[in-house]
Design an enzyme around this catalytic site. Structure first.
Site, short mmCIF file in Angstrom:
data_model
loop_
_atom_site.label_atom_id
_atom_site.label_comp_id
_atom_site.label_asym_id
_atom_site.label_seq_id
_atom_site.Cartn_x
_atom_site.Cartn_y
_atom_site.Cartn_z
N GLU A 1 -3.70 -9.72 -28.54
CA GLU A 1 -4.88 -10.60 -28.38
C GLU A 1 -5.95 -10.39 -29.45
O GLU A 1 -7.15 -10.26 -29.15
CB GLU A 1 -5.45 -10.40 -26.97
N HIS B 1 0.95 -17.36 -19.69
CA HIS B 1 0.21 -17.42 -18.40
C HIS B 1 -0.11 -18.89 -18.14
O HIS B 1 -1.07 -19.45 -18.70
CB HIS B 1 -1.05 -16.56 -18.46
N ASN C 1 1.28 -10.04 -29.99
CA ASN C 1 1.28 -10.65 -28.66
C ASN C 1 -0.05 -11.35 -28.39
O ASN C 1 -1.12 -10.78 -28.63
CB ASN C 1 1.51 -9.54 -27.62
N ASP D 1 3.81 -16.24 -16.06
CA ASP D 1 3.58 -16.49 -14.64
C ASP D 1 3.00 -17.91 -14.54
O ASP D 1 2.53 -18.48 -15.53
CB ASP D 1 2.69 -15.44 -13.98
N GLU E 1 4.79 -12.53 -20.86
CA GLU E 1 4.03 -12.26 -19.63
C GLU E 1 3.98 -13.50 -18.71
O GLU E 1 3.00 -13.79 -18.07
CB GLU E 1 2.59 -11.84 -19.97
O1 G3I Z 1 -4.54 2.70 -11.38
C1 G3I Z 1 -5.79 2.96 -11.98
C2 G3I Z 1 -6.60 3.89 -11.12
O2 G3I Z 1 -5.92 5.15 -11.04
C3 G3I Z 1 -7.94 4.09 -11.78
O3 G3I Z 1 -8.75 4.90 -10.98
C4 G3I Z 1 -8.62 2.74 -11.98
C5 G3I Z 1 -9.92 2.95 -12.76
O4 G3I Z 1 -10.33 1.70 -13.25
O5 G3I Z 1 -7.77 1.88 -12.79
C6 G3I Z 1 -6.53 1.65 -12.17
O6 G3I Z 1 -5.80 0.94 -13.11
C7 G3I Z 1 -5.94 -0.48 -13.07
C8 G3I Z 1 -4.59 -0.99 -13.58
O7 G3I Z 1 -4.61 -2.41 -13.75
C9 G3I Z 1 -3.47 -0.60 -12.64
O8 G3I Z 1 -3.56 -1.32 -11.48
C10 G3I Z 1 -7.04 -0.89 -14.05
O9 G3I Z 1 -8.31 -0.55 -13.52
C11 G3I Z 1 -6.98 -2.40 -14.26
O10 G3I Z 1 -7.90 -2.78 -15.29
C12 G3I Z 1 -5.58 -2.78 -14.73
O11 G3I Z 1 -5.54 -4.20 -14.87
C13 G3I Z 1 -4.48 -4.65 -15.72
C14 G3I Z 1 -5.10 -5.39 -16.90
O12 G3I Z 1 -4.07 -5.97 -17.74
C15 G3I Z 1 -5.92 -4.46 -17.77
O13 G3I Z 1 -5.09 -3.43 -18.30
C16 G3I Z 1 -3.63 -5.62 -14.92
O14 G3I Z 1 -2.95 -4.92 -13.90
C17 G3I Z 1 -2.60 -6.30 -15.84
O15 G3I Z 1 -1.88 -7.31 -15.14
C18 G3I Z 1 -3.31 -6.95 -17.03
O16 G3I Z 1 -2.30 -7.43 -17.89
C19 G3I Z 1 -2.78 -8.11 -19.08
C20 G3I Z 1 -1.89 -7.72 -20.22
O17 G3I Z 1 -1.91 -6.32 -20.38
C21 G3I Z 1 -2.31 -8.45 -21.50
N1 G3I Z 1 -2.31 -9.90 -21.30
C22 G3I Z 1 -3.15 -10.31 -20.17
C23 G3I Z 1 -2.70 -9.63 -18.88
C24 G3I Z 1 -3.52 -10.10 -17.69
O18 G3I Z 1 -4.85 -9.72 -17.85
#
Ligand code: G3I
Length: 353
Positions: free
Chosen positions: A152, A237, A197, A270, A268
């Protein structure tokens, strides 16, 4: 009363009176039959759910860590790289002969706080970028078949002539940070496919056309400078009730990407149903129709080599309440599953490598 043959046999030989409904072939098998790969993103939490882990095993031939390989998870403390969670996912994939994609080495999001601070300080060292890429790609060398090296980096709304995102990486190191990341990744694992990506590359909506134009310029520039990028990752998406998908427009864009010598990975996918009617059946039908049109167009391009959905079941989607994935929360196949299956079945076969 005369018994039917099957009922008689069932009664005497304890055969099932009615044949078990044959399980449909998994998506990974339907994809592989055409020389394609199908997979999904996964988390350690998903693998801790036995029913979901079983469904992932059955359906996916490729896994991508949704969170565990991001720098915010790996390098919470500067210099202390913890790949344990990502290693667990890579180990699960390897144990079941599944391919494994790495996601994502350089992104403007999901970075640890300390990194944001250091990048914003005067004259940050570019080793902050290249050392991490070298370490992460080197750690997974031979276990990751494909990396999202930069994620991105395009954002025309930021107003730069080159259309790049005004990200902490760009402000710290200039546009050359992308080249540096890809060169470091190639040096660390020459066999891995290296991917740029991005999202918003699917429809003729004006903002997406702007993004497509910038991405094409970016990819052409990589070629002109000898940057080792192998494929474009199109996140996919999609929204079933917003925007307009134009198969011809999308195929032309993919053709331009391929003409520059790049592969295409749908990374990715959906299909959200936000804004749809109250009738869940109608929403599901619309999601499936869009998915089929999208994948028919994507798979008509010979350079398209893999399709990854951003999760397998609505149980774990980042788009809560928008039902965007092939299985529902109870792991029942949805019309979206059948649309993906039909698109693989209809896809032109890829030449054997
Ligand atoms: O699991 C941890 C937890 O241990 C911790 O305390 C907490 C602190 O913030 O974070 C938790 O992790 C979360 C993680 O998902 C696992 O559930 C993060 O907060 C949260 O920000 C993270 O969100 C992910 C997001 O990317 C940011 O990394 C989403 O699941 C994921 O679906 C999303 O995926 C992105 C792709 O990487 C790039 N393209 C867009 C896509 C959708 O946004």
């Amino acid at each position: 009363m005369t018994l039917s043959r099957r009922t008689f046999l069932a009664a005497t030989l304890a055969l099932p009176a009615t044949p078990p409904i044959a399980e449909p072939l998994p998506l990974r098998v339907l994809a592989r039959r055409k020389g394609l790969a199908y997979g999904c993103c996964v988390t350690c939490g998903a693998l801790d759910q036995p029913d979901l882990a079983q469904a992932i095993l059955r359906e996916a031939g490729l896994l991508v860590p949704e969170w565990e390989a991001k720098r915010g998870r790996v390098e919470k403390r500067r210099g202390h790289l913890d790949f344990s969670a990502a290693d667990r996912l890579a180990g699960f994939a390897a144990a079941h002969a599944m391919a494994f994609r790495g996601h994502a080495l350089v992104w403007h999001l999901s970075n640890p706080a300390w990194l944001e601070e250091v990048l914003a300080a005067p004259a940050p060292d570019r080793a902050l970028l290249t050392d991490y890429v070298t370490a992460a790609v080197g750690h997974f060398r031979g276990r990751v078949s494909s990396w999202d090296v930069v994620n991105e980096a395009v954002e025309p709304k930021d107003g730069r002539p080159d259309g790049l995102r005004d990200s902490p990486w760009l402000r710290a190191f200039g546009p050359g940070y992308l080249d540096a990341a890809f060169h470091a990744a190639r040096a660390a694992d020459p066999a891995a496919e290296l991917v740029y990506n991005d999202y918003g590359l699917d429809t003729p909506d004006a903002w997406q056309q702007d993004r497509q134009r910038v991405v094409l310029r970016l990819l052409a520039g990589f070629r002109a400078r000898g940057v080792p990028c192998d494929a474009l990752g199109i996140q996919g998406h999609l929204k079933a009730f917003s925007g307009t998908f134009d198969a011809g427009h999308f195929r032309r864009f993919l053709g331009e990407v391929a003409a520059l010598g790049y592969g295409v990975v749908i990374t990715e996918m959906d299909v959200a149903d936000e804004g749809g009617p109250a009738d869940a059946v109608a929403r599901g039908r619309a999601q499936a129709a869009l998915a089929r049109r999208y994948l028919d167009a994507a798979l008509a391009e010979p350079a398209t080599r893999a399709v990854v959905t951003w999760g397998l079941s609505d149980r774990t989607t980042w788009l809560k309440g928008q039902h965007p994935l092939p299985f529902d929360e109870s792991l029942h196949r949805k019309p979206l599953w059948h649309a993906i299956a039909a698109a693989f079945a209809a896809a032109p076969p890829r030449p054997r490598k």
